[in-house]
Design a protein around this motif. Structure first.
Motif, short mmCIF file in Angstrom:
data_model
loop_
_atom_site.label_atom_id
_atom_site.label_comp_id
_atom_site.label_asym_id
_atom_site.label_seq_id
_atom_site.Cartn_x
_atom_site.Cartn_y
_atom_site.Cartn_z
N ARG A 1 0.85 -1.19 0.00
CA ARG A 1 0.00 0.00 0.00
C ARG A 1 0.88 1.24 0.00
O ARG A 1 2.03 1.20 0.42
N GLU A 2 0.30 2.31 -0.48
CA GLU A 2 0.94 3.62 -0.45
C GLU A 2 0.08 4.56 0.37
O GLU A 2 -1.15 4.47 0.32
N PHE A 3 0.72 5.45 1.12
CA PHE A 3 -0.04 6.40 1.93
C PHE A 3 0.79 7.65 2.13
O PHE A 3 1.97 7.68 1.85
N VAL A 4 0.14 8.71 2.58
CA VAL A 4 0.81 9.98 2.84
C VAL A 4 0.96 10.12 4.35
O VAL A 4 -0.02 10.04 5.09
N ALA A 5 2.20 10.32 4.78
CA ALA A 5 2.48 10.53 6.20
C ALA A 5 3.66 11.47 6.32
O ALA A 5 4.59 11.40 5.53
N SER A 6 3.62 12.32 7.30
CA SER A 6 4.69 13.28 7.56
C SER A 6 5.01 14.13 6.34
O SER A 6 6.16 14.42 6.06
N GLY A 7 3.99 14.46 5.58
CA GLY A 7 4.16 15.35 4.45
C GLY A 7 4.78 14.71 3.21
O GLY A 7 5.18 15.40 2.30
N GLY A 8 4.87 13.38 3.18
CA GLY A 8 5.46 12.73 2.00
C GLY A 8 4.83 11.38 1.75
O GLY A 8 4.19 10.80 2.62
N GLU A 9 5.00 10.89 0.52
CA GLU A 9 4.47 9.58 0.18
C GLU A 9 5.30 8.49 0.82
O GLU A 9 6.52 8.56 0.84
N GLN A 10 4.64 7.49 1.32
CA GLN A 10 5.28 6.33 1.94
C GLN A 10 4.69 5.09 1.30
O GLN A 10 3.59 5.11 0.79
N ASN A 11 5.41 3.99 1.37
CA ASN A 11 4.84 2.73 0.95
C ASN A 11 5.25 1.65 1.93
O ASN A 11 6.25 1.78 2.62
N GLN A 12 4.44 0.62 1.99
CA GLN A 12 4.70 -0.47 2.93
C GLN A 12 4.18 -1.76 2.31
O GLN A 12 3.10 -1.78 1.72
N ALA A 13 4.95 -2.82 2.46
CA ALA A 13 4.55 -4.13 1.95
C ALA A 13 4.44 -5.10 3.11
O ALA A 13 5.18 -5.00 4.10
#
Length: 110
Positions: A45-57
């Protein structure tokens, strides 16, 4: 458990405390064991956190039962069967007969 499924070499690591050359306390990851396992990607998944795009598998790692594996540890998937990925253990789930252990993991940023 069929051994043919366990085709990936992974290293279980536990966080330990030590001292650097100047005597300051450090927390490094120490190898606990290197075992054969099956590493399977479950979701991403991709999400926005701390003002930037993040991804996690999310990954599932299946291995023979080993006592002492818990969610304070992490798994490193080194070459030749991996690319140096590091996974944080979210939960360690043994089967009823304690013959296999399923690790639910998520990726760790280097």
């Amino acid at each position: 458990m069929r051994a043919g499924r366990l085709r990936h070499r992974v290293t279980l690591m536990r966080q330990g405390e030590g001292r650097d050359p100047l005597g300051a306390p450090t927390t490094d990851w120490a190898e606990v064991a290197t075992v054969w396992a099956e590493v399977t990607g479950i979701s991403a998944r991709e999400f926005v956190a701390s003002g930037g795009e993040q991804n996690q598998a999310t990954y599932q790692i299946l291995m023979r039962y080993r006592r002492g594996v818990d969610d304070t540890m992490r798994v490193e998937h080194r070459p030749p069967t991996g690319n140096g990925e590091v996974y944080e253990i979210v939960s360690a789930l043994p089967d009823a007969r304690r013959t296999q252990l399923t690790l639910m993991c998520k990726t760790v940023k280097s």
